[in-house]
Write an enzyme that holds these catalytic residues in place. Structure first.
Site, PDB file in Angstrom:
ATOM      1  N   GLU A  63      40.409  19.850  -5.387  1.00 43.67           N
ATOM      2  CA  GLU A  63      41.575  19.127  -5.909  1.00 43.67           C
ATOM      3  C   GLU A  63      42.694  19.016  -4.893  1.00 43.67           C
ATOM      4  O   GLU A  63      43.312  17.956  -4.736  1.00 43.67           O
ATOM      5  CB  GLU A  63      42.101  19.793  -7.191  1.00 43.67           C
ATOM      6  CG  GLU A  63      41.282  19.501  -8.440  1.00 43.67           C
ATOM      7  CD  GLU A  63      40.039  20.357  -8.567  1.00 43.67           C
ATOM      8  OE1 GLU A  63      39.833  21.231  -7.695  1.00 43.67           O
ATOM      9  OE2 GLU A  63      39.273  20.161  -9.522  1.00 43.67           O
ATOM     10  N   HIS A 132      42.098  26.296 -19.809  1.00 36.37           N
ATOM     11  CA  HIS A 132      41.750  24.868 -19.885  1.00 36.37           C
ATOM     12  C   HIS A 132      42.565  24.099 -20.930  1.00 36.37           C
ATOM     13  O   HIS A 132      42.134  23.030 -21.359  1.00 36.37           O
ATOM     14  CB  HIS A 132      40.266  24.705 -20.225  1.00 36.37           C
ATOM     15  CG  HIS A 132      39.329  24.931 -19.084  1.00 36.37           C
ATOM     16  ND1 HIS A 132      39.091  26.173 -18.557  1.00 36.37           N
ATOM     17  CD2 HIS A 132      38.561  24.072 -18.370  1.00 36.37           C
ATOM     18  CE1 HIS A 132      38.199  26.067 -17.575  1.00 36.37           C
ATOM     19  NE2 HIS A 132      37.872  24.811 -17.436  1.00 36.37           N
TER      20      HIS A 132
HETATM   21  C1  TPP Z   1      39.406  23.717  -9.940  1.00 35.77           C
HETATM   22  C2  TPP Z   1      38.420  23.196 -10.917  1.00 35.77           C
HETATM   23  N1  TPP Z   1      38.026  21.908 -10.840  1.00 35.77           N
HETATM   24  C3  TPP Z   1      37.127  21.410 -11.709  1.00 35.77           C
HETATM   25  C4  TPP Z   1      36.601  22.193 -12.694  1.00 35.77           C
HETATM   26  C5  TPP Z   1      35.576  21.629 -13.677  1.00 35.77           C
HETATM   27  N2  TPP Z   1      34.272  22.221 -13.400  1.00 35.77           N
HETATM   28  C6  TPP Z   1      33.864  23.326 -14.063  1.00 35.77           C
HETATM   29  S1  TPP Z   1      32.408  23.872 -13.521  1.00 35.77           S
HETATM   30  C7  TPP Z   1      32.250  22.625 -12.408  1.00 35.77           C
HETATM   31  C8  TPP Z   1      31.033  22.557 -11.543  1.00 35.77           C
HETATM   32  C9  TPP Z   1      30.833  23.815 -10.761  1.00 35.77           C
HETATM   33  O1  TPP Z   1      29.586  23.835 -10.135  1.00 35.77           O
HETATM   34  P1  TPP Z   1      29.084  25.084  -9.342  1.00 35.77           P
HETATM   35  O2  TPP Z   1      30.205  25.696  -8.570  1.00 35.77           O
HETATM   36  O3  TPP Z   1      27.894  24.676  -8.578  1.00 35.77           O
HETATM   37  O4  TPP Z   1      28.693  26.166 -10.444  1.00 35.77           O
HETATM   38  P2  TPP Z   1      27.594  26.048 -11.584  1.00 35.77           P
HETATM   39  O5  TPP Z   1      28.288  25.448 -12.758  1.00 35.77           O
HETATM   40  O6  TPP Z   1      26.485  25.222 -11.073  1.00 35.77           O
HETATM   41  O7  TPP Z   1      27.199  27.443 -11.892  1.00 35.77           O
HETATM   42  C10 TPP Z   1      33.364  21.797 -12.472  1.00 35.77           C
HETATM   43  C11 TPP Z   1      33.564  20.600 -11.660  1.00 35.77           C
HETATM   44  C12 TPP Z   1      37.073  23.523 -12.773  1.00 35.77           C
HETATM   45  N3  TPP Z   1      36.651  24.355 -13.751  1.00 35.77           N
HETATM   46  N4  TPP Z   1      37.957  23.996 -11.877  1.00 35.77           N
END
Ligand code: TPP
Ligand code: MG
Lengths: 331, 321
Positions: A63, A132
């Site tokens: 972000e 959230h």
């Molecule tokens: C700073 C932030 N940006 C966006 C999100 C929304 N979000 C939650 S999980 C996620 C994907 C994360 O993927 P990864 O790090 O690969 O972990 P996984 O869910 O695959 O375990 C996103 C974009 C968030 N929680 N925090």
């Protein structure tokens, strides 16, 4: 008569963005999952197909990075739209928004400016917990150099996103996950714009003014229905634009009703509601018949439990109660 | 293979997590669970191996995909299910929900919802261990999608500079929500960064609990004995969508099936069957079913948290108005 189209709230935002991207090739959109995934909440559905990956850009979870990149691009003439998955995650980019987007015009002595739109769903969704559920407008309206809008209807969603994109300063556009499926008529006219800084009287009434924005406008209208049954005629104002704030419309209403309640999501300490109360008491002191009340999210981080969440966020009952108190008609 | 009872124990632990989450998915569909629910199905061997490699007083911090790590560390299925149901008997009293499991007694210091935000915290708990000289190690998990965010980088810079006893583990399940790794990282191998930070690294595809114990064990030992941080990337796969609201259309069913064949839980079960432990496996499965059914009933029957909990969980003592 302008042609109208019945769409959902998310489509109204998209219509506005698509029209502006067709009109101005300096406009592009960047954010997480805005392209291939068609948007985490499907606001950008179809836009990648339409405009291609040059203008609909999927970003990794960065972000601060993609906000900064967009501010930089805006400084030299592009007009970015940044989508955060939700406004909560803008906290990670807070420094970029506060120290760069808001300040560059003044720091540069007016040589540079930042025509950028930041947009995302805001405030509570449903049981998404303490990290959230933030109502972020209260943090950002504090900052000179930023503009903040929060539409509640489909027409305003379209008209305000278009004005935001055409504006030459940073505009923060706040949606609500709970409104995305709302249906409403929007003008098809690509020159239909809703100006920033104009509130809307969505229900006329003479006994008490209820002031709110975004999702809470709908809750306030329900409260007004209930109040009507009890003989209290409420006027409901959708502020729409939180900064700049349309104090004329607010003052005109309170001059008529002599009583006001401000209902919104966000904590009671400071914030937009406190600002509105301050303006009204300063500008319409002699017209007030009762202290203004605020109906806010209670002063706690958002709990996960469904009943506690409902207990904490503003509801019809609390608005009705506040309206009765300012009308000295306690149940 | 090591001692068969140990392996059977690992199988049971993985099966508890698997069945716990399958029942959670069902309860979600029934509306008993709200908000976000991110399942760990497919990644269980990592949590179980981690718990076995750590000492009980070591610290663990993770993301919102936290059920498996909590259960493996010792949070009961009852407390975990009750948390999902928003009940006061839950591990976070029904205030945190799926994304925010906390269990201080088991040194599970939380599941966090803002991507990357928890990584500096882990460097911080490691800092405290070094400060006090208590010999504890911190292990922290993050996703492939989190590897790009600033806090991830800052946490690793500081941990390496200040020689903090922390193990950073990237659980690379190949997707960040709907985005494959190829569209989030210019260099697919996250551990390449370790050289730049100045810390040792390791990278492997997760096949078994034993392998996790062995590979993590080295980094944990290094952290404990020489106060050196490490970066480990484990290649894994989530069988389900990102969360319950994600149908996962961005992956082919062939791809998912391919990974299901390599599922460490399935592989271990097959192995133990071949070793003649079919009866013991059946007994383990039955006891897991009972444990999960009991957890669901417990969660159903438990009371909800009341408003009186809100003030004392916001501040200690008088409320600061
Ligand atoms: C700073 C932030 N940006 C966006 C999100 C929304 N979000 C939650 S999980 C996620 C994907 C994360 O993927 P990864 O790090 O690969 O972990 P996984 O869910 O695959 O375990 C996103 C974009 C968030 N929680 N925090
Ligand atoms: Mg991932």
């Amino acid at each position: 008569m302008t042609a109208m189209k019945s769409v959902r709230f998310r489509e109204a935002i998209r219509m506005g963005m698509v029209e502006e991207m067709e009109r101005d090739d300096r406009v592009f959109i960047v954010g997480e999952e805005v392209g291939h995934y068609q948007g985490a909440y499907k606001v950008t559905e179809g836009m990648l197909d339409k405009f291609g990956p040059k203008r609909v850009i999927d970003a990794p979870i960065t972000e601060s990075g993609f906000t900064g990149i967009s501010i930089g691009a805006a400084m030299v003439g592009l007009r970015p739209i940044v989508e955060y998955m939700t406004w909560n995650f803008s906290a990670v980019a807070f420094d970029q928004i506060l120290n760069n987007a808001a300040k560059i015009r003044q720091m540069s002595g007016g040589q540079l400016h930042v025509p950028i739109v930041l947009r995302a769903p805001n405030a509570s969704a449903k049981q998404v917990g303490s990290q959230h559920s933030h109502a972020m407008e209260h943090f950002y309206t504090h900052v000179p150099g930023l503009k903040v809008v929060a539409p509640s209807t489909c027409a305003d969603a379209k008209g305000l996103i278009k004005s935001a994109i055409r504006d030459d300063d940073p505009v923060l556009y706040m949606e609500s996950e709970t409104l995305y499926n709302l249906k409403g008529d929007v003008p098809e006219d690509p020159e239909f714009l809703v100006p920033l800084g104009k509130a809307n009287v969505v229900r006329e009434g003479g006994d008490v003014t209820i002031i709110s924005w975004s999702r809470l406008v709908h809750i306030s209208l329900q409260a007004a229905e209930q109040l009507a049954k009890e003989g209290i005629d409420a006027e409901v104002i959708d502020v729409r634009s939180l900064r700049p704030l349309d104090e004329e419309t607010l003052v005109a209403s309170v001059t008529k009703t002599h009583r006001a309640v401000v209902a919104y999501e966000g904590w009671p300490y400071g914030g937009v509601g406190a600002e509105i109360v301050d303006r009204i008491q300063r500008l319409a002191f002699d017209d007030l018949d009762a202290p203004i009340e605020r109906v806010t999210t209670l002063d706690y981080p958002m709990p996960y439990n469904a009943k506690l969440e409902q207990f904490v966020i503003p509801n019809v009952e609390r608005i009705v109660g506040a309206a009765k108190r300012v009308a000295y008609r306690s149940a | 293979m090591k001692d068969q009872d140990t392996q059977l124990g690992f199988y049971r632990q993985m099966q508890v997590i698997r069945r716990f989450e399958e029942e959670a998915a069902r309860a979600y569909a029934q509306g008993k669970i709200g908000g976000f629910l991110h399942l760990y199905i497919g990644q269980e061997a990592i949590a179980v191996g981690t718990a076995a490699a750590l000492n009980a007083d070591d610290y663990l911090i993770t993301t919102y995909r936290d059920h498996g790590h909590a259960l493996a560390r010792g949070t009961t299925a009852r407390a975990a299910m009750a948390e999902l149901f928003g009940k006061v008997t839950g591990c976070s009293k029904g205030l945190g929900g799926s994304m925010h499991f906390f269990d201080a007694e088991h040194n599970m210091l939380g599941g966090y919802g803002i991507v990357g935000g928890h990584l500096p915290l882990a460097a911080g708990t490691a800092f405290a261990s070094k400060y006090r000289g208590d010999g504890r190690v911190t292990i922290v998990f993050f996703g492939d999608g989190a590897a790009s965010i600033g806090d991830c980088h800052e946490a690793m810079c500081l941990a390496a500079l200040w020689k903090l006893p922390v193990v950073f583990v990237c659980e690379n399940n190949q997707y960040s929500m709907g985005t494959p790794l190829s569209r989030t990282l210019a260099v697919a191998d996250v551990t390449k960064r370790a050289a730049g930070y100045g810390m040792p690294s390791d990278r492997f595809e997760c096949e078994s609990v034993n392998q996790v114990i062995e590979r993590f064990g080295k980094a944990i030992k290094r952290a404990r004995e020489t106060s050196e941080p490490s970066l480990i990337e484990v290649l894994t796969y989530r069988h389900r969508g990102h969360s319950m609201s994600d149908p996962g259309k961005y992956r082919t069913s062939e791809e998912v099936d391919e990974y299901k064949k390599k599922d460490p839980l399935f592989v271990l079960r097959t192995h133990l069957e071949k070793a003649g432990l079919a009866d013991k496996l059946t007994a383990a499965d039955e006891s897991v079913e009972q444990e999960i059914a009991d957890a669901v009933k417990f969660a159903d029957d438990s009371a909800e948290p009341g408003p009186e909990l809100l003030a004392p969980t916001t501040y200690k003592g008088a409320f600061a108005r």
